[in-house]
Motif scaffolding. Sequence first.
Motif, PDB file in Angstrom:
ATOM      1  N   ALA B  90       0.831  -1.216   0.000  1.00  0.00           N
ATOM      2  CA  ALA B  90       0.000   0.000   0.000  1.00  0.00           C
ATOM      3  C   ALA B  90       0.864   1.264   0.000  1.00  0.00           C
ATOM      4  O   ALA B  90       0.480   2.300  -0.562  1.00  0.00           O
ATOM      5  N   MET B  91       2.033   1.167   0.627  1.00  0.00           N
ATOM      6  CA  MET B  91       2.936   2.332   0.668  1.00  0.00           C
ATOM      7  C   MET B  91       3.535   2.570  -0.719  1.00  0.00           C
ATOM      8  O   MET B  91       3.652   3.710  -1.171  1.00  0.00           O
ATOM      9  N   LEU B  92       3.944   1.479  -1.373  1.00  0.00           N
ATOM     10  CA  LEU B  92       4.520   1.605  -2.720  1.00  0.00           C
ATOM     11  C   LEU B  92       3.508   2.255  -3.667  1.00  0.00           C
ATOM     12  O   LEU B  92       3.842   3.155  -4.438  1.00  0.00           O
ATOM     13  N   LYS B  93       2.276   1.797  -3.559  1.00  0.00           N
ATOM     14  CA  LYS B  93       1.215   2.313  -4.428  1.00  0.00           C
ATOM     15  C   LYS B  93       1.013   3.814  -4.204  1.00  0.00           C
ATOM     16  O   LYS B  93       1.025   4.603  -5.139  1.00  0.00           O
ATOM     17  N   LYS B  94       0.876   4.185  -2.938  1.00  0.00           N
ATOM     18  CA  LYS B  94       0.639   5.602  -2.643  1.00  0.00           C
ATOM     19  C   LYS B  94       1.836   6.446  -3.090  1.00  0.00           C
ATOM     20  O   LYS B  94       1.677   7.543  -3.625  1.00  0.00           O
ATOM     21  N   MET B  95       3.034   5.907  -2.856  1.00  0.00           N
ATOM     22  CA  MET B  95       4.248   6.640  -3.230  1.00  0.00           C
ATOM     23  C   MET B  95       4.295   6.888  -4.733  1.00  0.00           C
ATOM     24  O   MET B  95       4.508   8.010  -5.185  1.00  0.00           O
ATOM     25  N   MET B  96       4.081   5.826  -5.508  1.00  0.00           N
ATOM     26  CA  MET B  96       4.232   5.967  -6.962  1.00  0.00           C
ATOM     27  C   MET B  96       3.222   6.946  -7.546  1.00  0.00           C
ATOM     28  O   MET B  96       3.518   7.668  -8.494  1.00  0.00           O
ATOM     29  N   LEU B  97       2.017   6.978  -6.969  1.00  0.00           N
ATOM     30  CA  LEU B  97       0.989   7.871  -7.513  1.00  0.00           C
ATOM     31  C   LEU B  97       1.321   9.347  -7.300  1.00  0.00           C
ATOM     32  O   LEU B  97       0.744  10.215  -7.935  1.00  0.00           O
ATOM     33  N   ARG B  98       2.254   9.610  -6.397  1.00  0.00           N
ATOM     34  CA  ARG B  98       2.605  11.003  -6.131  1.00  0.00           C
ATOM     35  C   ARG B  98       3.864  11.450  -6.879  1.00  0.00           C
ATOM     36  O   ARG B  98       4.250  12.622  -6.837  1.00  0.00           O
ATOM     37  N   THR B  99       4.525  10.527  -7.536  1.00  0.00           N
ATOM     38  CA  THR B  99       5.843  10.870  -8.091  1.00  0.00           C
ATOM     39  C   THR B  99       5.779  11.903  -9.221  1.00  0.00           C
ATOM     40  O   THR B  99       6.666  12.743  -9.341  1.00  0.00           O
ATOM     41  N   LYS B 100       4.740  11.825 -10.036  1.00  0.00           N
ATOM     42  CA  LYS B 100       4.665  12.771 -11.157  1.00  0.00           C
ATOM     43  C   LYS B 100       4.621  14.210 -10.626  1.00  0.00           C
ATOM     44  O   LYS B 100       5.295  15.096 -11.149  1.00  0.00           O
ATOM     45  N   SER B 101       3.832  14.389  -9.587  1.00  0.00           N
ATOM     46  CA  SER B 101       3.713  15.723  -8.998  1.00  0.00           C
ATOM     47  C   SER B 101       5.066  16.213  -8.467  1.00  0.00           C
ATOM     48  O   SER B 101       5.442  17.379  -8.633  1.00  0.00           O
ATOM     49  N   ILE B 102       5.828  15.315  -7.837  1.00  0.00           N
ATOM     50  CA  ILE B 102       7.141  15.730  -7.310  1.00  0.00           C
ATOM     51  C   ILE B 102       8.081  16.097  -8.464  1.00  0.00           C
ATOM     52  O   ILE B 102       8.789  17.107  -8.403  1.00  0.00           O
ATOM     53  N   VAL B 103       8.076  15.278  -9.511  1.00  0.00           N
ATOM     54  CA  VAL B 103       8.953  15.567 -10.663  1.00  0.00           C
ATOM     55  C   VAL B 103       8.638  16.964 -11.218  1.00  0.00           C
ATOM     56  O   VAL B 103       9.542  17.755 -11.498  1.00  0.00           O
TER      57      VAL B 103
END
Lengths: 81, 559
Positions: B90-103
Motif C-alpha cells: 500500500a505504501m509503494l502504491k501511494k508513493m508511486m501515484l505522487r511521483t509525477k507531482s514531485i517531478v
Amino acid sequence: MPPVIDKEKCVDCGTCAQICPLDVIRYAKDENGKKHVVVKYPYECWHCRACVKDCPKDAITMRYPLSHMMFAMEIPEEKKN
Amino acid sequence: MEIKIRKDIVKTDYLIIGGGVAGLQSAITAAALGVDVLIAEKADTRRSGSGCGGNDHYMCYIPECHGDDFQKVLSEIGEGMEGGPWQDPAMLKKMMLRTKSIVERWESYGINMKPTGEYRFEGHTMPDRQCYHLKYDGHNQKMCLTKEARKNGAKIMNKVFINDILTNDEGRAVGAIGFSLAEDEPEIIVFQAKAVLVATAQAMRMYPNVNPAFIFNTHSCPAAAGGAAIAYRAGAKLVNIDVPYRHAGVKGFARSGKATWFGVLSDINGDSISPFTDKPDRKRGDAMMDIYPGIFGDRLESAQGPTYMNCTSYTEEDHAYQHQQFQCEGIDSITDYLDQRGIDLHKSMIEFGTYDYSLAQRGIDIDLNAGTNVPGIYAAGICCGNVRGNITSASVWGDIAAESVAEYVKTIPEYDVSKHPLIQQRADFYNELMNRQNGAQWLEANSSLQVIMNDYIGLKVRSEDMMRAGIKYLADLKSYAKKEIGCEDAHQLMRTMELFDLIDLAEAVAITSRNRKESRGMHKRIDYTFTNPLLNNKFQTIRKTPDGEVILEWRNKVK
C-alpha cells in the motif's frame, strides 16, 4: 590529508568548513582571533568533493588515500577495442 | 568546563531532524501550507545527506510515458531494485501515484528533470521491461531544495546535531534536544515543537566495510549514523531491521551509484557473467547488480573470482556520457580518482564489491500518513523500514508528512518543555564526556561495535548462542563507552552520540534477529534452517516503552 588546501590560493573564507557534510574541515580561530580553515578530521573524509566544487578560489584538491584503492584489471589484449 | 545551554528555547510548530531530500521536501511543502517549520541539520542542507552531491535516477510513474496500466507498473517495480518483500504494498502504491507531482515541482525549483528536453528513462531495468527511473541532472538538487525551502519561509539551522526527541507524559512528541557544532565548544539547544519529522539517513558504520581500518570508507554518506535511534528511544516502532540488505558498487573505494555505470559485469577475462546482457546497454544498465547485489561477495568467497564492471567496449560517446552522468549523480570523485591514478576505462575494468549491512530502508515503521505509533513523530526517507525507493521515497514521504503535520498541529496545544528532565540528563552526560581527561576515543568503541556485529550478529549465518553472546557484548560495550569515552570538542561529542545511536540500533537488530526463529532471505539461522510459512507477509517490529521494556510484535503487511 584528503582535502588538500592550497594556502597560496585560500582566503580563509570558511565556505569549505561550512558545507563539509562530515565536519572534516573546521573554521578555527588562531591566537589573534582570526579564523582559518583547518582540515581537522581528515580520516573522516568521504571524498564527496563538496569543498572542491564550492571553493570560490579553486584552492582545494582531493588526495585519495591508499586505504581506498580501487582494484583495476586490464582486459586481455585480444578483447581490446 | 560546563557546557552552555542556549537560554532561549527554540520554538516551532514542526521540527525536521535532518535536511536531506526528505527533510527539505517536507519543509518546502509544510511552509507552503502555512506551517511554522524549522530544519535542524548537522552539516549544511546545501551539501548534506545521501543526495549531497547529486542524483541521476528518480523512480517515478508518469502515465503519459508509462501507460495507464498501474498494476503492471507496480508489478514491474516490485521485481526490480526497489522491489522485494520488505515494504508495504500500500505504501509503494501511494508513493508511486505522487511521483509525477514531485517531478513537476522539482523542475519548477530549478532541478533539471529533462536534460534532453523530454522525460527520458534509463537504468535499473531488466530486458523487456519498461524503465521507471527518470534520468535527470541532480548535481544542484540540494541547493535548489534549500533555496525553495527558504523562499517558502522555512527556517534552517545548520551545524546542529539533534540527539533526542522530547516526549511528554501522554507520550507525544513535544520537542527535541541537541547541540551546536558551529564552534569547537558545543552549545546545548532545546527545541519546543508540536510535531517532529525524523528524516535522517541510514545507519552507516555499524558493520565493517571494505577496509575495516578506515571506518568512513562507506558506500553512502558516513555522516549518517543511526538517526532512527532517536525515534526508537522516543517509543517509535522499528521494522524489518532483522533482515539484512547489502548494497554493491566499486569495491575498494566504496560508493553508491552503481547504476550510473552501464557496462557489463564480467569475470577476470572480460567475459560477461550477467544473464541479462553481454554488451553495454545505456538504456537499461546491468540489472544483475540490482536484483543480486550479493553476487560480488559470493563470487569472491567461493573463489570463483573477482567481478568487474567492464566498460571497455563503450563507444567514445558512451565514455563521455558516463563521465558526465557521474557528475549528475554526485559521484565524480570516482572519475577524479581514475584520472589521478591514470586508470583508463577503455582498457581497464574496475572490480565491484558487495558492501556492509547498513540499515538502508530498514528502520522506522510509518503509516500511510508518514506517521509513527508515537503521536507527533513522523518519519520519511531511507531511515524508514517499510518503504523502499531511495530518493523517490524521501521526497514523497517528506511531502506526505508535511500534509499530515499541517493538520495535526492545528489540534495540538503548546507544551512547555523548559523543565523536561531529559534536558538535564543529557547536559550532565555531555559534561562528563567533555570533562573526562585521558578518556577513550569514540572510534575505539565504534571499532568494537563493528567486530561484535560482524562476528555475532553476522551476515553469513546466525544462531541463538552467537546472538546471545553478541547482545551481552553490546551491553558491555555501551557501559564501558559511557564510563570511559572522553571528548575534546563538539565534533567528537557528535561522533560519540552517534556511536550511542548506533549501539542502540545494533541492540535492536540483535534482539529482533534472535527472535526471528527461521531463515529468510539474508537472515540465515543455523538453528532454524527452514522458512516458516506462518511468517510470510509479516513484518517484525520492535519498540521500547517509557520504562525501557522492549516489545517485539509481528504485524501483517499493509496491502
